[in-house]
Design a protein around this motif. Structure first.
Motif, short mmCIF file in Angstrom:
data_model
loop_
_atom_site.label_atom_id
_atom_site.label_comp_id
_atom_site.label_asym_id
_atom_site.label_seq_id
_atom_site.Cartn_x
_atom_site.Cartn_y
_atom_site.Cartn_z
N ASN A 1 37.12 36.93 44.16
CA ASN A 1 36.57 36.26 45.36
C ASN A 1 37.59 35.31 45.98
N GLY A 2 38.85 35.75 45.98
CA GLY A 2 39.89 34.99 46.66
C GLY A 2 40.49 33.84 45.89
N LYS A 3 40.13 33.69 44.60
CA LYS A 3 40.68 32.59 43.80
C LYS A 3 40.89 33.05 42.36
N TYR A 4 41.85 32.41 41.69
CA TYR A 4 42.06 32.69 40.27
C TYR A 4 41.00 31.96 39.44
N ARG A 5 40.57 32.61 38.37
CA ARG A 5 39.46 32.09 37.57
C ARG A 5 39.82 31.96 36.08
N GLN A 6 39.09 31.09 35.40
CA GLN A 6 39.24 30.98 33.95
C GLN A 6 38.82 32.30 33.29
N MET B 1 41.89 38.34 37.13
CA MET B 1 41.19 37.07 37.22
C MET B 1 41.24 36.50 38.64
N TYR B 2 41.81 37.27 39.57
CA TYR B 2 41.79 36.89 40.98
C TYR B 2 40.50 37.47 41.58
#
Length: 276
Positions: free
Chosen positions: A170-175, A167-168
């Motif tokens: 594009n450089g960010k954690y996501r729902q 879920m990481y």
């Protein structure tokens, strides 16, 4: 390289990349076809009816899923018409596939002189299970994710590390919205199986309508978390609008049909009558 990060490509065969997405979808189709075939025989239909339907419904559902996506992304595809048929690059909308598949079921059952509602009842649990399994194809492709969240938030959900790491994006954690919908669909499958086993509880067609209501209710809220929604303008999510309409329509139709004394109850004993 993080060993927990999944590769969308499972392996290469004669130089062609075989994607995990395709493997998961095909596996789901085989499983649910078998389940639906067993239920069809149990209610007095033929196993061949399910097989023959799948031969028609699958390709048409894929076309419907792609057409639905292209219509709501027409501004892009109008500028890039060569990519309309490039489904390997993504762009299949489940609602489009379900609508196209539903149309095929209607004409197929009319041609075979089979009750459309009965056939939809047979198919409903298998379809929602296939949707639940299919969302893991989205996971392998790193798609159908939601808004940015913190690592602490994902860890608070007690998810396995391989899901958190993937879920990481594009450089960010996501729902993990793929996971929310997968779980919701599997719970829906369990609910439909429980309801189906209760004798004289549901009228013919109500299992299918409960499927529509269950799926659309969950999809409405999960869609609001996603960042890749098809949009009408900048504020209206297509799938949320359709989910709301389907939920209201399914509940309303179920109430209306309940009042019709001529509609029989869903009977699972016709294919296996009890011996005297």
């Amino acid at each position: 390289m993080n060993l927990l990060t999944v590769n969308p490509t499972a392996f290469k065969l004669f130089g062609i990349e075989i994607q995990w997405y395709a493997i998961i979808i095909v596996s789901a189709i085989i499983l649910v076809s078998w389940l639906a075939s067993r239920e069809a025989v149990r209610v007095g239909l033929r196993e061949d009816d399910v097989v023959d339907l799948m031969l028609w419904a699958l390709p048409i559902a894929i076309v419907g899923a792609r057409l639905y996506y292209v219509i709501f992304e027409w501004e892009y595809y109008m500028q890039n018409p060569g990519e309309i048929l490039a489904i390997r690059n993504g762009g299949l909308a489940i609602y489009g596939g379900l609508i196209a598949g539903g149309i095929v079921v209607y004409f197929f059952t009319r041609h075979r002189f089979i009750s459309t509602w009965k056939f939809l009842d047979v198919a409903a649990p298998s379809v929602i299970l296939a949707q639940g399994i299919g969302r893991w194809g989205n996971f392998m492709n790193h798609e159908a994710f939601g808004k940015v969240v913190s690592l602490d938030f994902l860890e608070s959900l007690h998810l396995p590390n391989f899901i958190i790491e993937n879920m990481y994006i594009n450089g960010k954690y996501r729902q993990p919205t793929f996971l929310y919908e997968s779980v919701w669909n599997v719970l829906g499958f369990i609910l439909l199986i429980i309801l189906r086993r209760r004798p004289n509880f549901l009228k013919e067609g109500e299992l299918a309508l409960i499927y529509v209501a269950w799926y659309s209710f969950g999809r409405f809220f999960i869609e609001g978390m996603r960042t890749d929604s098809l949009m009408i303008g900048d504020v209206l999510r297509v799938s949320q609008l359709l989910s709301a309409l389907l939920f209201i329509g399914a509940i309303g139709l179920m109430i209306f049909r309940r009042k019709q004394a001529s509609i029989p109850f869903y009977d699972r004993t016709k294919g296996n009558p009890k011996k005297a």
